[in-house]
Design an enzyme around this catalytic site. Structure first.
Site, PDB file in Angstrom:
ATOM      1  N   ASP A 333       0.853  -1.189   0.000  1.00  0.00           N
ATOM      2  CA  ASP A 333       0.000   0.000   0.000  1.00  0.00           C
ATOM      3  C   ASP A 333       0.881   1.229   0.000  1.00  0.00           C
ATOM      4  O   ASP A 333       2.023   1.179   0.428  1.00  0.00           O
ATOM      5  CB  ASP A 333      -0.788   0.064   1.317  1.00  0.00           C
ATOM      6  CG  ASP A 333      -2.002  -0.818   1.290  1.00  0.00           C
ATOM      7  OD1 ASP A 333      -2.351  -1.278   0.201  1.00  0.00           O
ATOM      8  OD2 ASP A 333      -2.582  -1.038   2.356  1.00  0.00           O
ATOM      9  N   ASP A 659      -5.350  -3.714   4.290  1.00  0.00           N
ATOM     10  CA  ASP A 659      -5.940  -3.234   5.540  1.00  0.00           C
ATOM     11  C   ASP A 659      -7.457  -3.394   5.574  1.00  0.00           C
ATOM     12  O   ASP A 659      -8.006  -3.908   6.519  1.00  0.00           O
ATOM     13  CB  ASP A 659      -5.527  -1.783   5.840  1.00  0.00           C
ATOM     14  CG  ASP A 659      -5.636  -0.872   4.621  1.00  0.00           C
ATOM     15  OD1 ASP A 659      -6.300  -1.261   3.655  1.00  0.00           O
ATOM     16  OD2 ASP A 659      -5.068   0.225   4.658  1.00  0.00           O
ATOM     17  N   ASP A 663      -9.660  -6.351   1.357  1.00  0.00           N
ATOM     18  CA  ASP A 663      -8.315  -6.835   1.075  1.00  0.00           C
ATOM     19  C   ASP A 663      -8.088  -8.268   1.550  1.00  0.00           C
ATOM     20  O   ASP A 663      -7.097  -8.890   1.182  1.00  0.00           O
ATOM     21  CB  ASP A 663      -7.269  -5.932   1.747  1.00  0.00           C
ATOM     22  CG  ASP A 663      -7.165  -4.592   1.061  1.00  0.00           C
ATOM     23  OD1 ASP A 663      -7.567  -4.512  -0.111  1.00  0.00           O
ATOM     24  OD2 ASP A 663      -6.685  -3.638   1.686  1.00  0.00           O
TER      25      ASP A 663
END
Ligand code: ADP
Ligand code: MG
Length: 923
Positions: A333, A659, A663
């Site tokens: 990310d 997160d 996901d």
């Protein structure tokens, strides 16, 4: 209040909420903390299967489970019966010593693993003493009120008290993978099947959307999940490495037993005494079988895992440690992982004009400037319009402590609060003046967030924030300088250009819009949200456009800066040196993503592939192109899964962070699923292999380094032990074959194997990580721990140690007694093994380049065992125990020199290998 006792089974779904609460002795505000403690004592922990603690007895018994130990015990008894008291005592002493050491090591290992498991255990949010408190899920008791939101795991069976837009995935219970809409107000009949009890939530399921409060009706084995006794987690399993080692160990055992039997036969034919032969054979078997291996692996893994925890990476499954070390691609990310996740709005754009925003962090004191000066009256008016969306569609809070402002909730939203305040709005007065009627929370797939409020004049207004490109598609009108009017293509181009310009400066850009709703649209939307999916079989998924987020009026843009983490650039460089690719995957705008990627050195040219482009690519095309893509922008969770698959197709070992709830599949699908400890949801955490407690990219890289280090340690310990065994076996075999008396007595073999080899091996297993470990290419996943170079090194070392010991043996035998010759061979072997342990610390770096003091345990162990060897010369008891004769000082120097030869030769080989590989790299 009636006191509640135990998990009774009731028809909780039928009773009205008030009766449920009364029956459970609870209130909507939850239990008092003391009350909950008391109930925990009465009802037991909220667990499906009582987890076994570390049982001392079990561990102690395990030390005596190996066949080798019993062979030794038999050997001791036989020696005792035959009157060889010293032999019998020596063998027993060694058995006990060995067991004590194994016990101590494994006890420590299990204790630290158990502590880690507690840290990574699921959490639940409950109301205690009226406040939302995070507790371990195992501490939830009947009567507790759960506070549930999207991404939470439901910790126990519970009856809903209140719910908004609430749905759960109950696949663990019903097998149905679609989310089920739940409603606190739904009525159920007694016979309503489990899957249709819409006013209940169940342990082991997870929250897909919305928020709710629910009072716990059953915990642990009293839950539906407990009743069907379906275990969520499978039992403990050996790691692939442990399995491989087990298989390897079995091969070794049979091979050595074969050799030992052969030697026994040969000796017997030569007419040696059967008892001597028996003892010799037993000792040789013990010497050659690496019975210390499983303990070494357990200790190395446990130590590594707790070392990782100190570096803020919680490993949830032990096999992950091994896989980590062979990671070739890290997909990460951006927001909060590569960047600090501390947002400050720098730019606003409203009614065709751009504004600068001053101020630092989340402090709401700062100014909005128009071209360097204060905005005029008209500009202040439009800024207030923007502020009303920034503040009104927001779930965060700003908190001040000693003049320092911090974000409570989503940092993006907190930054919008600060900006809204600077633009003239009042962050605190909103809820009182304009109550919330409805909300559709932010979702990183939808990329929009909406709050509907009742305006002071009684009308309803939807306030929407979201990714500008997504938002623009939903807008039909615009707030222009002259007022609200239909949006033109020119407007769209202007906004897109403004968005791109802000994004290119690494700003995270959000658009704001609003819509006045008439009551028909609002009630239709509310009705849709509140009914179950069964009545709307053709209803689009929550990601599809809904009734509210349409026909919007565009208000403006805000651009916030989220600085890269200072340590992230260096961590990316470490990955590069270690042959690991870093791939950024973000929901942000491609320009923002590319700007940050350039800044961190992830991508030189800074090209980002967007989710839309991914959609246009087939899986085959993606698999072909994936190695050339460093940055993905505007992606959804589904894209993450496709990227993982594409990399895996090419044989990569992929680590992936996640997160949000969405996901979880990607985190599960990766070789190493990494969940974020701070921002992550419980569902993602439980789907992961590893949790990063500080959400920091550098921590992931640290964890990979540890993974490599652990693998290194296991490998070198294994090689050290096996090379030692090979040496002993060779020496014995050669002497027996050419008809010399056996060079080593049983006590010598046992001593070398369990003390002068075994102790340094444990120190090697816990060696600090080689600083060069991140300068190598990743180990290939298919490469076993015992590859060609491993076996080659092992044999070379074995031949060297056997040769020097054999030389000493022959030297002393020539004109001396066999006792002296044995002492010489024994001493040389001990010295060689101890010295070699220093060289074994690195397969590539020569001894003199490593810090000797970085493994004090090893230094200590070598000094002590060497001391014992010297002491056996002066202390008669120890001399008798070790069966050594006196060695004059001059001879001792010679033996020491002989013992140093294997180390010197091996280090020479290392240096040559280095020179060659450096040349190879240059040419
Ligand atoms: P990432 O975490 O990879 O940066 P997100 O999915 O969080 O991506 O965000 C994607 C986009 O959604 C952002 O660029 C922003 O425009 C928008 N966005 C992010 N957070 C919010 C929020 N709380 N409310 C509205 N829009 C948001
Ligand atoms: Mg995000």
């Amino acid at each position: 209040m009636t006191e509640f006792s135990g998990n009774e089974h009731r028809t909780w779904h039928v009773l009205p909420v008030s009766e449920v609460l009364a029956a459970l002795g609870s209130r909507a505000g939850g239990l008092a903390a003391a009350q909950a403690r008391h109930r925990l004592g009465a009802c037991g922990p909220n667990e499906i299967s009582a987890s076994e603690g570390v049982s001392l007895w079990r561990l102690l018994l395990a030390q005596f489970r190996s066949l080798i130990v019993w062979i030794l015990v038999v050997a001791a008894i036989v020696s005792g019966i035959l009157g060889e008291a010293v032999d019998a005592f020596a063998i027993l002493a060694i058995v006990v010593l060995n067991a004590a050491m194994g016990f101590y090591q494994e006890y420590n290992a299990e204790k630290s693993i158990a502590a880690l498991r507690r840290m990574a255990a699921p959490q639940a949010k409950v109301l205690r003493d009226g406040r939302v408190t995070a507790v371990a899920a195992s501490e939830v008791v009947p009567g507790d009120v759960l506070a549930l939101e999207a991404g939470d795991l439901v910790a126990a069976d519970a009856r809903l008290l209140a719910s908004t837009a609430f749905s759960c995935v109950e696949s663990a219970l019903t097998g149905e993978s679609e989310a089920v809409d739940k409603d606190a107000g739904a009525a159920c009949a007694c016979e309503t099947p489990l899957a249709d009890r819409l006013n209940m939530v169940f342990m082991g399921t997870s929250v897909a959307t919305g928020t709710a409060r629910a009072v716990v009706t059953a915990t642990g084995m009293g839950t539906e999940l407990g009743r069907i006794a379906q275990l969520i987690e499978t039992g403990e399993e050996d790691t692939p490495l442990q399995k491989k080692l087990d298989a390897f160990g079995r091969v070794l055992i049979w091979a050595t037993l074969g050799i030992v039997a052969l030697l026994f036969l040969l000796g017997y034919l030569r007419g040696s005494a059967p008892f001597e032969l028996f003892l010799g054979a037993v000792s040789l078997a013990v010497a050659a079988v690496p019975e210390g291996l499983p303990a070494v692996v357990t200790v190395a893994l446990a130590l590594g895992v707790s070392r990782m925890a100190r570096r803020r990476a919680l490993v949830r499954s032990p096999p992950a440690v091994e896989t980590l070390g062979s990671t070739t691609v890290i997909c990460t990310d951006k927001t909060g992982t590569l960047t600090a996740g501390e947002m400050t709005v720098r730019a606003l754009y409203v009614a065709g004009q751009a504004f600068e925003v001053t101020g630092e962090g989340y402090a709401p004191d700062g100014e909005v400037l128009a071209g360097g000066g204060a905005p005029d009256v008209r500009q202040r008016e439009v800024l207030l319009e923007l502020a009303s969306v920034l503040l009104g569609c927001n779930n965060a809070r700003l908190a001040e402590k000693d003049g320092m402002w911090s974000a409570v909730g989503d940092p993006t939203e907190a930054a919008m609060l600060a900006a809204g305040a600077k633009a003239g709005g009042d962050p605190d007065g909103f809820d009182a003046a304009m109550p919330r009627v409805h909300e559709i929370p932010f979702d990183s797939d939808r990329k929009l967030s909406t709050v509907v409020r009742r305006m002071p004049d009684g009308t309803a207004r939807a306030l929407v924030n979201g990714a500008p490109d997504v938002l623009l598609e939903r807008c039909t009108r615009i707030l222009a300088p002259e007022g609200v009017r239909p949006m033109t293509d020119g407007d769209r181009r202007n906004i897109a250009a403004q968005n791109a310009a802000m994004a290119s400066q690494a700003l995270r850009v959000l658009g704001s819009a609003r819509r006045d709703l008439d009551d028909a649209v609002l009630s239709a939307a509310l009705a849709r949200e509140c009914s179950g999916p069964a009545s709307h079989p053709s209803d689009p998924s929550p990601h599809a456009p809904n009734a509210i987020e349409q026909g919007l009026t565009f208000i403006g843009l805000c651009g916030m800066y989220d600085p890269p983490r200072p340590e992230a650039g260096e961590a990316v460089a470490r990955c590069r040196a270690a042959g690991i690719r870093v791939v950024m995957i973000t929901g942000d705008h491609p320009h923002t993503a590319a700007a940050i990627a350039r800044e961190l050195g992830i991508s030189a040219e800074g090209q980002a592939v967007s989710g839309a482009e991914l959609n246009a690519m087939s899986d085959e095309e993606l698999a072909r192109r994936v190695a050339g893509i460093d940055v993905y922008a505007r992606v959804t969770a589904e894209h993450k899964l496709r990227v993982i698959r594409a990399w895996k197709e090419g044989g990569a070992v992929v680590a992936m962070t996640g997160d949000g709830v969405n996901d979880a599949p990607a985190v599960k699908g990766a070789d190493i699923g990494i969940a974020m400890g701070r921002s992550g949801t419980e569902v993602t955490r439980q789907a992961s292999d590893m949790v990063i407690t500080d959400d920091n990219f550098a921590t992931i890289v640290d964890a990979v380094e540890e993974g490599r280090g652990i693998f290194d340690n296991i490998r070198k310990t294994l090689q050290y032990l096996l090379a030692g065994n090979t040496g002993e076996l060779l020496l014995m075999a050669v002497c027996v074959i050419i008809g010399l008396p056996v060079p080593l007595l049983p006590i010598h073999l046992l001593w070398i194997n369990l003390v002068t080899d075994g102790l340094p091996a444990l120190c090697l297993a816990t060696d600090p990580i080689d600083p060069e470990v991140m300068q190598r290419r990743p180990r290939s996943r298919t490469e076993g721990i015992t590859d060609g170079s491993f076996l080659g090194g092992m044999f070379l070392t074995g031949v060297l140690t056997a040769s020097v010991a054999f030389a000493a043996y022959l030297l002393a035998l020539d004109g001396g007694s066999v006792e002296t010759a044995r002492s010489w061979a024994f001493t040389v072997l001990v010295v060689a093994e101890l010295l070699r342990s220093f060289g074994a610390r690195s397969a590539t770096r020569p001894v003199w380049r490593a810090s000797v003091t970085s493994n004090m345990n090893l230094l200590l162990v070598v000094a002590l065992t060497l001391g014992a060897q010297v002491l056996s010369q002066h202390n008669e008891l120890l001399g008798r125990f070790l069966k050594t004769v006196h060695i004059p000082a001059a001879d001792a120097v010679l033996l020491f020199a002989l013992g140093a030869i294997p180390l010197l030769v091996l280090e020479g080989v290392k240096v040559m290998g280095r020179v060659f590989s450096e040349r190879g790299m240059k040419s």
